[in-house]
Design an enzyme around this catalytic site. Structure first.
Site, PDB file in Angstrom:
ATOM      1  CG  HIS A 213      -1.774  -0.999   1.303  1.00 57.95           C
ATOM      2  ND1 HIS A 213      -2.366  -2.321   1.472  1.00 57.95           N
ATOM      3  CD2 HIS A 213      -3.114  -0.721   0.467  1.00 57.95           C
ATOM      4  CE1 HIS A 213      -3.288  -2.863   1.427  1.00 57.95           C
ATOM      5  NE2 HIS A 213      -3.898  -2.608   0.338  1.00 57.95           N
ATOM      6  CG  ASN A 214       4.041   0.731  -2.575  1.00 61.27           C
ATOM      7  OD1 ASN A 214       3.413   0.727  -3.662  1.00 61.27           O
ATOM      8  ND2 ASN A 214       4.881  -0.080  -2.127  1.00 61.27           N
ATOM      9  CG  PHE A 216       5.481   1.868  -7.176  1.00 62.08           C
ATOM     10  CD1 PHE A 216       5.725   2.606  -8.666  1.00 62.08           C
ATOM     11  CD2 PHE A 216       6.180   2.271  -6.294  1.00 62.08           C
ATOM     12  CE1 PHE A 216       6.460   2.297  -8.419  1.00 62.08           C
ATOM     13  CE2 PHE A 216       7.611   1.962  -6.552  1.00 62.08           C
ATOM     14  CZ  PHE A 216       7.736   2.735  -7.596  1.00 62.08           C
ATOM     15  CG  HIS A 217      -1.850  -0.259  -3.846  1.00 60.93           C
ATOM     16  ND1 HIS A 217      -2.975  -0.875  -5.205  1.00 60.93           N
ATOM     17  CD2 HIS A 217      -3.355   0.610  -3.272  1.00 60.93           C
ATOM     18  CE1 HIS A 217      -4.678  -1.285  -3.997  1.00 60.93           C
ATOM     19  NE2 HIS A 217      -4.548   0.199  -3.154  1.00 60.93           N
ATOM     20  CG  HIS A 253      -7.648   4.367  -3.278  1.00 64.44           C
ATOM     21  ND1 HIS A 253      -6.520   4.521  -3.865  1.00 64.44           N
ATOM     22  CD2 HIS A 253      -7.582   2.582  -2.289  1.00 64.44           C
ATOM     23  CE1 HIS A 253      -6.251   2.756  -3.765  1.00 64.44           C
ATOM     24  NE2 HIS A 253      -6.304   2.353  -3.045  1.00 64.44           N
ATOM     25  CG  ASP A 254      -5.422   2.482  -0.227  1.00 62.56           C
ATOM     26  OD1 ASP A 254      -6.260   2.534   1.464  1.00 62.56           O
ATOM     27  OD2 ASP A 254      -5.530   1.347  -0.749  1.00 62.56           O
TER      28      ASP A 254
END
Length: 532
Positions: A213-214, A216-217, A253-254
Protein backbone atom coordinates in the site's frame (compact mmCIF):
# COMPACT_ATOMS: atom_id res chain seq x y z
CA UNK A 1 -50.89 -13.33 -7.49
CA UNK A 2 -52.73 -10.04 -7.19
CA UNK A 3 -50.96 -9.33 -3.92
CA UNK A 4 -47.76 -8.81 -5.92
CA UNK A 5 -49.21 -5.63 -7.31
CA UNK A 6 -49.73 -4.19 -3.85
CA UNK A 7 -46.27 -4.50 -2.30
CA UNK A 8 -45.61 -1.25 -0.42
CA UNK A 9 -41.89 -0.57 -0.17
CA UNK A 10 -42.51 2.65 1.72
CA UNK A 11 -44.23 0.98 4.65
CA UNK A 12 -41.94 0.00 7.48
CA UNK A 13 -44.67 -1.99 9.27
CA UNK A 14 -46.05 -4.13 6.44
CA UNK A 15 -43.41 -6.82 6.33
CA UNK A 16 -44.60 -9.74 4.18
CA UNK A 17 -43.84 -13.34 4.97
CA UNK A 18 -40.35 -14.59 4.05
CA UNK A 19 -38.96 -11.05 4.24
CA UNK A 20 -36.20 -12.02 6.64
CA UNK A 21 -33.40 -13.38 4.45
CA UNK A 22 -29.76 -12.68 3.81
CA UNK A 23 -29.35 -10.62 0.67
CA UNK A 24 -26.84 -13.03 -0.85
CA UNK A 25 -29.71 -15.45 -1.50
CA UNK A 26 -32.18 -12.96 -2.93
CA UNK A 27 -31.38 -13.26 -6.64
CA UNK A 28 -31.19 -17.05 -6.57
CA UNK A 29 -34.55 -17.29 -4.85
CA UNK A 30 -36.06 -14.82 -7.28
CA UNK A 31 -34.86 -16.90 -10.22
CA UNK A 32 -36.33 -20.09 -8.67
CA UNK A 33 -39.64 -18.35 -8.01
CA UNK A 34 -39.71 -17.05 -11.57
CA UNK A 35 -39.20 -20.56 -12.94
CA UNK A 36 -42.04 -21.79 -10.74
CA UNK A 37 -44.30 -19.13 -12.15
CA UNK A 38 -43.44 -20.21 -15.70
CA UNK A 39 -44.18 -23.83 -14.82
CA UNK A 40 -47.53 -22.88 -13.34
CA UNK A 41 -48.46 -20.81 -16.36
CA UNK A 42 -47.72 -23.77 -18.61
CA UNK A 43 -49.61 -26.15 -16.36
CA UNK A 44 -52.65 -23.91 -16.14
CA UNK A 45 -52.99 -23.93 -19.91
CA UNK A 46 -53.53 -27.69 -19.82
CA UNK A 47 -54.98 -28.59 -16.42
CA UNK A 48 -56.87 -25.54 -15.14
CA UNK A 49 -56.51 -23.61 -11.87
CA UNK A 50 -57.77 -25.93 -9.14
CA UNK A 51 -54.63 -28.04 -8.67
CA UNK A 52 -52.32 -25.04 -8.56
CA UNK A 53 -53.96 -22.68 -6.05
CA UNK A 54 -51.79 -23.66 -3.09
CA UNK A 55 -48.57 -23.47 -5.07
CA UNK A 56 -49.54 -20.07 -6.47
CA UNK A 57 -50.14 -18.80 -2.94
CA UNK A 58 -46.73 -19.99 -1.75
CA UNK A 59 -44.93 -18.49 -4.73
CA UNK A 60 -46.79 -15.22 -4.25
CA UNK A 61 -45.64 -14.98 -0.64
CA UNK A 62 -42.09 -15.85 -1.64
CA UNK A 63 -42.01 -13.10 -4.27
CA UNK A 64 -43.51 -10.66 -1.77
CA UNK A 65 -40.63 -11.29 0.60
CA UNK A 66 -38.03 -11.09 -2.13
CA UNK A 67 -39.42 -7.87 -3.56
CA UNK A 68 -39.50 -6.34 -0.08
CA UNK A 69 -35.77 -7.03 0.26
CA UNK A 70 -35.01 -5.77 -3.24
CA UNK A 71 -36.76 -2.54 -2.34
CA UNK A 72 -34.34 -2.21 0.57
CA UNK A 73 -31.35 -2.80 -1.69
CA UNK A 74 -32.39 -0.12 -4.16
CA UNK A 75 -33.25 2.44 -1.48
CA UNK A 76 -30.30 1.90 0.88
CA UNK A 77 -26.73 1.80 -0.37
CA UNK A 78 -25.46 1.30 3.20
CA UNK A 79 -27.24 -2.05 3.59
CA UNK A 80 -25.14 -4.58 5.52
CA UNK A 81 -24.26 -7.71 3.57
CA UNK A 82 -22.75 -11.10 4.10
CA UNK A 83 -20.59 -13.40 2.00
CA UNK A 84 -20.16 -17.14 2.40
CA UNK A 85 -16.79 -18.64 1.48
CA UNK A 86 -15.96 -22.27 0.89
CA UNK A 87 -12.27 -23.07 1.10
CA UNK A 88 -10.13 -26.03 2.10
CA UNK A 89 -8.34 -23.71 4.51
CA UNK A 90 -10.64 -22.59 7.32
CA UNK A 91 -8.34 -19.74 8.25
CA UNK A 92 -8.53 -18.35 4.70
CA UNK A 93 -12.32 -18.68 4.68
CA UNK A 94 -12.61 -16.83 7.98
CA UNK A 95 -10.39 -13.98 6.76
CA UNK A 96 -12.30 -13.57 3.50
CA UNK A 97 -15.69 -13.60 5.24
CA UNK A 98 -14.60 -11.13 7.93
CA UNK A 99 -12.79 -8.79 5.54
CA UNK A 100 -15.13 -8.63 2.56
CA UNK A 101 -18.56 -8.57 4.21
CA UNK A 102 -20.13 -6.05 6.53
CA UNK A 103 -20.15 -6.24 10.29
CA UNK A 104 -22.75 -4.46 12.44
CA UNK A 105 -21.31 -1.03 12.97
CA UNK A 106 -22.90 2.37 13.48
CA UNK A 107 -26.34 3.05 12.00
CA UNK A 108 -26.32 4.53 8.48
CA UNK A 109 -26.36 8.29 8.39
CA UNK A 110 -29.69 9.08 6.73
CA UNK A 111 -28.95 12.79 6.85
CA UNK A 112 -25.87 12.51 4.67
CA UNK A 113 -26.36 14.25 1.35
CA UNK A 114 -26.69 11.90 -1.60
CA UNK A 115 -25.02 12.85 -4.84
CA UNK A 116 -27.75 13.83 -7.29
CA UNK A 117 -30.98 11.92 -7.82
CA UNK A 118 -31.47 8.42 -9.13
CA UNK A 119 -30.29 8.27 -12.72
CA UNK A 120 -29.99 5.63 -15.41
CA UNK A 121 -26.76 3.68 -15.08
CA UNK A 122 -24.68 3.24 -18.20
CA UNK A 123 -27.17 5.05 -20.43
CA UNK A 124 -26.91 5.42 -24.18
CA UNK A 125 -23.23 6.03 -24.76
CA UNK A 126 -20.56 4.64 -27.04
CA UNK A 127 -16.92 3.71 -27.09
CA UNK A 128 -16.15 6.64 -29.33
CA UNK A 129 -17.15 9.92 -27.71
CA UNK A 130 -15.70 13.38 -27.28
CA UNK A 131 -13.64 12.58 -24.19
CA UNK A 132 -12.11 9.45 -25.66
CA UNK A 133 -11.16 11.40 -28.76
CA UNK A 134 -9.34 13.82 -26.50
CA UNK A 135 -7.50 10.92 -24.89
CA UNK A 136 -6.39 9.50 -28.23
CA UNK A 137 -5.75 12.62 -30.29
CA UNK A 138 -5.02 15.67 -28.19
CA UNK A 139 -3.27 14.54 -25.02
CA UNK A 140 -0.32 13.01 -26.88
CA UNK A 141 1.00 16.42 -27.84
CA UNK A 142 0.45 18.26 -24.56
CA UNK A 143 2.04 17.43 -21.20
CA UNK A 144 4.19 14.59 -22.49
CA UNK A 145 6.16 17.00 -24.68
CA UNK A 146 6.12 19.98 -22.33
CA UNK A 147 7.27 18.06 -19.24
CA UNK A 148 9.43 15.45 -20.96
CA UNK A 149 7.52 12.55 -19.36
CA UNK A 150 8.81 8.99 -19.94
CA UNK A 151 5.47 7.79 -21.40
CA UNK A 152 2.40 9.32 -22.99
CA UNK A 153 -1.27 8.71 -22.31
CA UNK A 154 -1.42 5.97 -24.97
CA UNK A 155 0.64 3.71 -22.68
CA UNK A 156 -1.60 4.44 -19.70
CA UNK A 157 -4.61 3.49 -21.81
CA UNK A 158 -3.34 -0.11 -21.85
CA UNK A 159 -4.75 -2.58 -19.33
CA UNK A 160 -1.31 -4.25 -19.32
CA UNK A 161 0.56 -1.09 -18.29
CA UNK A 162 3.00 -1.81 -15.45
CA UNK A 163 3.20 1.16 -13.09
CA UNK A 164 6.02 -0.46 -11.12
CA UNK A 165 8.46 0.19 -13.97
CA UNK A 166 8.44 3.99 -13.52
CA UNK A 167 9.74 6.51 -10.99
CA UNK A 168 7.38 9.02 -9.39
CA UNK A 169 4.28 7.07 -10.44
CA UNK A 170 1.85 9.41 -8.66
CA UNK A 171 3.18 12.51 -10.41
CA UNK A 172 3.25 10.74 -13.77
CA UNK A 173 -0.24 9.27 -13.53
CA UNK A 174 -2.01 12.35 -12.13
CA UNK A 175 -0.50 14.65 -14.75
CA UNK A 176 -1.35 12.43 -17.73
CA UNK A 177 -4.74 11.13 -16.63
CA UNK A 178 -6.08 14.42 -15.28
CA UNK A 179 -4.99 16.05 -18.52
CA UNK A 180 -6.56 13.31 -20.66
CA UNK A 181 -9.93 13.83 -18.97
CA UNK A 182 -9.66 17.59 -19.36
CA UNK A 183 -9.64 18.08 -15.59
CA UNK A 184 -6.60 20.37 -15.65
CA UNK A 185 -8.08 22.84 -18.10
CA UNK A 186 -11.65 22.64 -16.82
CA UNK A 187 -10.65 23.47 -13.24
CA UNK A 188 -7.74 25.72 -14.22
CA UNK A 189 -5.24 23.63 -12.25
CA UNK A 190 -1.74 25.08 -12.14
CA UNK A 191 0.77 22.47 -13.38
CA UNK A 192 3.33 23.25 -10.68
CA UNK A 193 0.64 22.95 -8.01
CA UNK A 194 -0.40 19.59 -9.46
CA UNK A 195 3.21 18.39 -9.44
CA UNK A 196 3.60 19.57 -5.84
CA UNK A 197 0.41 17.75 -4.93
CA UNK A 198 1.65 14.58 -6.64
CA UNK A 199 4.90 14.68 -4.67
CA UNK A 200 3.09 15.35 -1.39
CA UNK A 201 0.78 12.45 -2.21
CA UNK A 202 3.84 10.28 -2.79
CA UNK A 203 5.28 11.28 0.59
CA UNK A 204 2.03 10.29 2.30
CA UNK A 205 1.89 6.93 0.55
CA UNK A 206 5.52 6.26 1.50
CA UNK A 207 5.15 7.45 5.10
CA UNK A 208 5.06 3.96 6.62
CA UNK A 209 7.10 2.20 3.90
CA UNK A 210 4.38 -0.40 3.37
CA UNK A 211 5.45 -3.09 0.87
CA UNK A 212 2.16 -2.96 -1.05
CA UNK A 213 0.00 0.00 0.00
CA UNK A 214 2.37 2.64 -1.30
CA UNK A 215 2.53 5.16 -4.16
CA UNK A 216 2.77 2.42 -6.80
CA UNK A 217 -0.54 0.97 -5.62
CA UNK A 218 -2.21 4.39 -5.56
CA UNK A 219 -1.01 5.19 -9.07
CA UNK A 220 -1.98 1.72 -10.31
CA UNK A 221 -5.55 2.10 -9.00
CA UNK A 222 -5.80 5.52 -10.68
CA UNK A 223 -4.57 4.12 -14.02
CA UNK A 224 -6.88 1.08 -13.75
CA UNK A 225 -9.87 3.30 -12.98
CA UNK A 226 -8.98 5.39 -16.03
CA UNK A 227 -8.91 2.20 -18.15
CA UNK A 228 -12.29 1.06 -16.83
CA UNK A 229 -13.74 4.40 -17.90
CA UNK A 230 -12.32 4.52 -21.42
CA UNK A 231 -12.71 0.81 -22.23
CA UNK A 232 -16.40 0.72 -21.33
CA UNK A 233 -19.52 2.60 -22.35
CA UNK A 234 -19.32 4.85 -19.32
CA UNK A 235 -17.84 8.09 -20.56
CA UNK A 236 -21.17 9.83 -21.18
CA UNK A 237 -22.89 8.43 -18.13
CA UNK A 238 -21.13 10.52 -15.50
CA UNK A 239 -20.95 14.27 -15.08
CA UNK A 240 -17.62 16.10 -15.22
CA UNK A 241 -17.74 16.47 -11.44
CA UNK A 242 -18.30 12.74 -10.98
CA UNK A 243 -15.38 11.82 -13.25
CA UNK A 244 -13.07 14.27 -11.45
CA UNK A 245 -14.18 12.90 -8.06
CA UNK A 246 -13.73 9.29 -9.16
CA UNK A 247 -10.21 9.79 -10.51
CA UNK A 248 -9.16 11.93 -7.54
CA UNK A 249 -10.55 9.36 -5.10
CA UNK A 250 -8.68 6.61 -6.96
CA UNK A 251 -5.41 8.53 -6.58
CA UNK A 252 -5.83 9.30 -2.87
CA UNK A 253 -7.83 6.32 -1.60
CA UNK A 254 -4.97 4.79 0.46
CA UNK A 255 -3.10 7.97 1.41
CA UNK A 256 -0.97 7.41 4.54
CA UNK A 257 -1.80 3.68 4.67
CA UNK A 258 0.23 2.02 7.49
CA UNK A 259 0.29 -1.43 5.86
CA UNK A 260 -2.04 -2.84 8.55
CA UNK A 261 -5.74 -3.57 8.18
CA UNK A 262 -8.74 -2.23 10.06
CA UNK A 263 -9.11 -5.39 12.11
CA UNK A 264 -5.60 -5.08 13.51
CA UNK A 265 -6.01 -1.38 14.32
CA UNK A 266 -9.26 -2.07 16.18
CA UNK A 267 -7.86 -5.12 17.97
CA UNK A 268 -4.80 -3.24 19.22
CA UNK A 269 -6.83 -0.13 20.15
CA UNK A 270 -4.78 2.02 17.80
CA UNK A 271 -5.28 5.80 18.04
CA UNK A 272 -6.95 5.84 14.62
CA UNK A 273 -9.46 3.21 15.74
CA UNK A 274 -10.28 5.33 18.80
CA UNK A 275 -10.64 8.51 16.71
CA UNK A 276 -13.00 6.89 14.19
CA UNK A 277 -14.88 4.65 16.66
CA UNK A 278 -13.78 1.41 14.93
CA UNK A 279 -15.77 2.40 11.81
CA UNK A 280 -13.92 2.16 8.46
CA UNK A 281 -10.86 3.32 10.36
CA UNK A 282 -8.33 3.52 7.54
CA UNK A 283 -10.77 4.84 4.97
CA UNK A 284 -11.84 7.66 7.27
CA UNK A 285 -8.18 8.48 7.87
CA UNK A 286 -7.34 8.52 4.15
CA UNK A 287 -10.21 10.89 3.35
CA UNK A 288 -9.60 13.17 6.31
CA UNK A 289 -5.84 13.39 5.78
CA UNK A 290 -6.08 14.21 2.09
CA UNK A 291 -8.43 17.12 2.68
CA UNK A 292 -6.10 18.39 5.38
CA UNK A 293 -3.34 18.33 2.75
CA UNK A 294 -5.51 20.39 0.40
CA UNK A 295 -5.73 23.18 2.97
CA UNK A 296 -2.14 24.04 2.03
CA UNK A 297 -2.33 26.33 -1.00
CA UNK A 298 0.85 24.76 -2.39
CA UNK A 299 -1.09 21.51 -2.82
CA UNK A 300 -4.65 22.71 -3.36
CA UNK A 301 -5.31 21.75 -6.95
CA UNK A 302 -9.04 22.54 -6.59
CA UNK A 303 -8.66 26.19 -5.54
CA UNK A 304 -10.43 27.41 -8.70
CA UNK A 305 -13.39 25.04 -8.44
CA UNK A 306 -16.76 26.69 -7.84
CA UNK A 307 -17.66 26.56 -4.13
CA UNK A 308 -20.98 24.82 -4.66
CA UNK A 309 -19.40 22.27 -6.99
CA UNK A 310 -16.58 21.75 -4.48
CA UNK A 311 -19.08 20.82 -1.75
CA UNK A 312 -20.62 18.22 -4.03
CA UNK A 313 -17.17 17.06 -5.15
CA UNK A 314 -15.86 16.71 -1.58
CA UNK A 315 -18.96 14.80 -0.47
CA UNK A 316 -18.61 12.36 -3.35
CA UNK A 317 -14.86 11.85 -2.86
CA UNK A 318 -15.44 11.02 0.81
CA UNK A 319 -18.21 8.54 -0.04
CA UNK A 320 -16.00 6.87 -2.67
CA UNK A 321 -12.99 6.55 -0.37
CA UNK A 322 -15.15 5.18 2.46
CA UNK A 323 -16.65 2.65 0.03
CA UNK A 324 -13.17 1.15 -0.50
CA UNK A 325 -13.54 -0.47 2.92
CA UNK A 326 -13.47 -4.15 1.93
CA UNK A 327 -16.44 -4.77 4.22
CA UNK A 328 -18.58 -3.15 1.50
CA UNK A 329 -17.59 -5.74 -1.12
CA UNK A 330 -20.61 -8.03 -0.75
CA UNK A 331 -23.05 -5.13 -0.75
CA UNK A 332 -21.62 -3.67 -3.98
CA UNK A 333 -21.72 -7.04 -5.75
CA UNK A 334 -25.33 -7.55 -4.66
CA UNK A 335 -26.55 -4.16 -5.80
CA UNK A 336 -24.88 -4.47 -9.21
CA UNK A 337 -26.10 -8.08 -9.57
CA UNK A 338 -29.63 -6.96 -8.82
CA UNK A 339 -29.41 -4.26 -11.48
CA UNK A 340 -28.08 -6.76 -14.02
CA UNK A 341 -30.84 -9.27 -13.23
CA UNK A 342 -33.53 -6.74 -14.02
CA UNK A 343 -31.74 -5.61 -17.18
CA UNK A 344 -31.30 -9.21 -18.30
CA UNK A 345 -34.98 -10.01 -17.79
CA UNK A 346 -36.11 -6.67 -19.26
CA UNK A 347 -37.94 -5.87 -16.04
CA UNK A 348 -38.90 -2.32 -15.26
CA UNK A 349 -37.30 -1.22 -11.99
CA UNK A 350 -35.58 1.65 -10.30
CA UNK A 351 -31.89 1.83 -11.15
CA UNK A 352 -29.01 2.33 -8.72
CA UNK A 353 -27.74 5.88 -8.63
CA UNK A 354 -24.48 6.87 -10.26
CA UNK A 355 -22.70 6.77 -6.91
CA UNK A 356 -23.19 3.00 -6.68
CA UNK A 357 -21.56 2.48 -10.06
CA UNK A 358 -18.72 4.87 -9.20
CA UNK A 359 -18.10 2.94 -5.97
CA UNK A 360 -18.10 -0.36 -7.86
CA UNK A 361 -15.58 0.89 -10.41
CA UNK A 362 -13.21 2.13 -7.72
CA UNK A 363 -13.53 -1.05 -5.67
CA UNK A 364 -12.90 -3.19 -8.76
CA UNK A 365 -9.78 -1.15 -9.58
CA UNK A 366 -8.60 -1.49 -5.98
CA UNK A 367 -8.59 -5.30 -6.13
CA UNK A 368 -7.69 -5.64 -9.82
CA UNK A 369 -4.17 -7.11 -9.52
CA UNK A 370 -5.38 -10.61 -10.38
CA UNK A 371 -6.92 -9.30 -13.62
CA UNK A 372 -3.58 -8.06 -14.96
CA UNK A 373 -1.00 -10.04 -16.96
CA UNK A 374 0.86 -12.61 -14.86
CA UNK A 375 4.22 -10.73 -14.60
CA UNK A 376 2.43 -7.71 -13.11
CA UNK A 377 0.12 -9.78 -10.93
CA UNK A 378 2.81 -11.97 -9.38
CA UNK A 379 4.82 -8.87 -8.38
CA UNK A 380 1.76 -7.63 -6.55
CA UNK A 381 1.30 -11.04 -4.88
CA UNK A 382 4.80 -10.87 -3.40
CA UNK A 383 4.22 -7.38 -2.04
CA UNK A 384 0.76 -7.89 -0.57
CA UNK A 385 1.70 -11.22 1.02
CA UNK A 386 4.80 -9.69 2.61
CA UNK A 387 2.60 -6.91 4.01
CA UNK A 388 0.20 -9.54 5.42
CA UNK A 389 3.10 -11.42 6.97
CA UNK A 390 4.47 -8.28 8.62
CA UNK A 391 1.10 -7.83 10.28
CA UNK A 392 1.18 -11.50 11.30
CA UNK A 393 4.61 -10.97 12.88
CA UNK A 394 3.22 -8.03 14.88
CA UNK A 395 0.16 -10.05 15.94
CA UNK A 396 2.47 -12.68 17.44
CA UNK A 397 4.01 -9.93 19.59
CA UNK A 398 1.01 -7.78 20.52
CA UNK A 399 -1.92 -10.21 20.23
CA UNK A 400 -0.62 -13.27 22.04
CA UNK A 401 -4.11 -14.62 22.72
CA UNK A 402 -5.04 -14.72 19.04
CA UNK A 403 -3.63 -16.77 16.23
CA UNK A 404 -2.06 -14.52 13.55
CA UNK A 405 -4.32 -13.94 10.55
CA UNK A 406 -1.32 -14.61 8.31
CA UNK A 407 1.64 -16.62 9.53
CA UNK A 408 4.62 -16.54 7.17
CA UNK A 409 5.55 -20.07 8.31
CA UNK A 410 2.20 -21.74 7.70
CA UNK A 411 -0.07 -19.67 5.40
CA UNK A 412 -0.84 -21.45 2.12
CA UNK A 413 -0.21 -18.72 -0.47
CA UNK A 414 -1.61 -20.81 -3.32
CA UNK A 415 -4.93 -21.54 -1.60
CA UNK A 416 -5.21 -17.94 -0.47
CA UNK A 417 -4.80 -16.60 -4.01
CA UNK A 418 -7.23 -19.14 -5.45
CA UNK A 419 -9.84 -18.28 -2.84
CA UNK A 420 -9.34 -14.55 -3.27
CA UNK A 421 -9.77 -14.74 -7.04
CA UNK A 422 -12.72 -17.15 -6.89
CA UNK A 423 -14.73 -15.51 -4.13
CA UNK A 424 -13.74 -11.83 -4.32
CA UNK A 425 -12.22 -10.77 -7.65
CA UNK A 426 -14.29 -12.95 -9.99
CA UNK A 427 -17.71 -11.87 -8.67
CA UNK A 428 -17.06 -8.12 -8.90
CA UNK A 429 -15.51 -8.29 -12.39
CA UNK A 430 -18.12 -10.79 -13.58
CA UNK A 431 -21.04 -8.54 -12.71
CA UNK A 432 -19.14 -5.48 -13.98
CA UNK A 433 -18.52 -7.23 -17.31
CA UNK A 434 -22.18 -8.20 -17.65
CA UNK A 435 -23.47 -4.75 -16.81
CA UNK A 436 -21.05 -3.03 -19.19
CA UNK A 437 -21.77 -5.39 -22.06
CA UNK A 438 -25.54 -5.52 -21.73
CA UNK A 439 -25.80 -1.73 -21.63
CA UNK A 440 -23.40 -1.32 -24.53
CA UNK A 441 -25.63 -3.75 -26.44
CA UNK A 442 -28.73 -1.76 -25.49
CA UNK A 443 -27.20 1.36 -27.00
CA UNK A 444 -26.09 -0.35 -30.20
CA UNK A 445 -29.50 -1.93 -30.67
CA UNK A 446 -31.17 1.45 -30.39
CA UNK A 447 -28.84 2.88 -33.03
CA UNK A 448 -29.03 -0.06 -35.43
CA UNK A 449 -31.74 -1.08 -37.82
CA UNK A 450 -33.56 -4.31 -37.13
CA UNK A 451 -31.44 -6.10 -39.73
CA UNK A 452 -28.19 -4.96 -38.13
CA UNK A 453 -29.31 -5.79 -34.60
CA UNK A 454 -28.59 -9.48 -34.95
CA UNK A 455 -25.02 -8.81 -36.07
CA UNK A 456 -24.48 -6.38 -33.22
CA UNK A 457 -25.75 -8.92 -30.72
CA UNK A 458 -23.34 -11.57 -31.93
CA UNK A 459 -20.24 -9.38 -31.88
CA UNK A 460 -21.06 -7.74 -28.56
CA UNK A 461 -21.75 -10.90 -26.61
CA UNK A 462 -18.57 -12.58 -27.83
CA UNK A 463 -16.30 -9.58 -27.30
CA UNK A 464 -14.01 -10.09 -24.34
CA UNK A 465 -13.14 -7.26 -22.03
CA UNK A 466 -9.39 -6.76 -21.44
CA UNK A 467 -9.25 -8.39 -18.02
CA UNK A 468 -11.11 -11.62 -18.78
CA UNK A 469 -8.30 -13.75 -20.21
CA UNK A 470 -5.65 -12.80 -17.65
CA UNK A 471 -8.05 -13.42 -14.78
CA UNK A 472 -8.73 -16.94 -16.09
CA UNK A 473 -5.03 -17.57 -16.70
CA UNK A 474 -3.93 -16.44 -13.24
CA UNK A 475 -6.53 -18.60 -11.50
CA UNK A 476 -5.72 -21.61 -13.68
CA UNK A 477 -2.00 -21.17 -12.92
CA UNK A 478 -2.59 -21.45 -9.18
CA UNK A 479 -4.86 -24.45 -9.77
CA UNK A 480 -2.05 -26.20 -11.64
CA UNK A 481 0.42 -25.39 -8.87
CA UNK A 482 -2.00 -26.76 -6.27
CA UNK A 483 -2.62 -29.87 -8.35
CA UNK A 484 0.89 -30.97 -9.19
CA UNK A 485 3.37 -28.45 -7.85
CA UNK A 486 5.53 -28.37 -4.75
CA UNK A 487 4.30 -25.41 -2.75
CA UNK A 488 7.56 -25.25 -0.82
CA UNK A 489 9.50 -24.66 -4.04
CA UNK A 490 7.51 -21.48 -4.64
CA UNK A 491 9.34 -19.63 -1.91
CA UNK A 492 12.97 -18.61 -2.24
CA UNK A 493 13.02 -16.45 0.90
CA UNK A 494 10.42 -16.18 3.63
CA UNK A 495 11.49 -12.81 5.06
CA UNK A 496 10.99 -10.70 3.10
CA UNK A 497 8.89 -12.97 0.92
CA UNK A 498 10.49 -13.85 -2.41
CA UNK A 499 8.76 -16.19 -4.85
CA UNK A 500 10.51 -18.37 -7.42
CA UNK A 501 9.20 -16.79 -10.62
CA UNK A 502 11.08 -19.20 -12.88
CA UNK A 503 9.47 -22.19 -11.19
CA UNK A 504 6.04 -20.57 -11.39
CA UNK A 505 6.49 -19.81 -15.10
CA UNK A 506 6.29 -23.55 -15.83
CA UNK A 507 2.74 -23.56 -14.46
CA UNK A 508 1.82 -20.40 -16.33
CA UNK A 509 2.70 -22.22 -19.56
CA UNK A 510 0.65 -25.25 -18.50
CA UNK A 511 -2.29 -22.99 -17.74
CA UNK A 512 -1.97 -21.29 -21.14
CA UNK A 513 -2.20 -24.67 -22.90
CA UNK A 514 -5.25 -25.66 -20.86
CA UNK A 515 -7.03 -22.39 -21.66
CA UNK A 516 -6.19 -22.80 -25.34
CA UNK A 517 -7.71 -26.29 -25.43
CA UNK A 518 -10.73 -25.07 -23.51
CA UNK A 519 -11.21 -22.21 -25.96
CA UNK A 520 -10.98 -24.57 -28.94
CA UNK A 521 -13.51 -26.89 -27.35
CA UNK A 522 -15.93 -24.02 -26.66
CA UNK A 523 -15.56 -22.78 -30.24
CA UNK A 524 -16.23 -26.26 -31.64
CA UNK A 525 -19.26 -26.65 -29.39
CA UNK A 526 -20.60 -23.26 -30.46
CA UNK A 527 -20.21 -24.17 -34.13
CA UNK A 528 -21.98 -27.47 -33.55
CA UNK A 529 -24.91 -25.82 -31.79
CA UNK A 530 -25.15 -23.15 -34.50
CA UNK A 531 -25.20 -25.69 -37.33
CA UNK A 532 -27.84 -27.77 -35.62
Amino acid sequence: MNNLNHVDFSSSNAKPENSSMTTVNILGRLRIATEQIRYIQSSLAHNGLSDQVDMLDKVGKELDGILFNLGDIFSDDTRQSEINITSHDGQISTWLEQTFSSKPQRPPNRAAARFESIKAVIQASSFVNALQKQVRQNAKERLTTVLDLPVDICKLNLWSFNMMEYDEPMVLSTLLIFDAHDIISRYRIDIETLKNFGRALTDGYQKYRAPYHNDFHGADVLQTTHCLLIKSSLMNVFTQTEIAALLFAAAVHDYEHPGLNNGYLVKTKNDLAIIYNDFSVLENHHASSIFKLLRDKRHNIWSNMDKNEYRTFRSLVISLVLATDMANHASLVERMSTYFFFKETNSATALPDSKTLLQTLLHAADISNATKPWPIYVQAVEKIMEEFFIQGDLEKIYCEDDKPTFDRDSTDIVQLQMSFITHIVNPIFDVLSKVLQIDCLDHKQKESSSSATTTTTTTTTTTKLPWQYDLQLNLETWKQVAKSGDVQKLIIDKKPLKLDLIYLQEYVEKAEKILKKRSQHDLLLACTLTSS
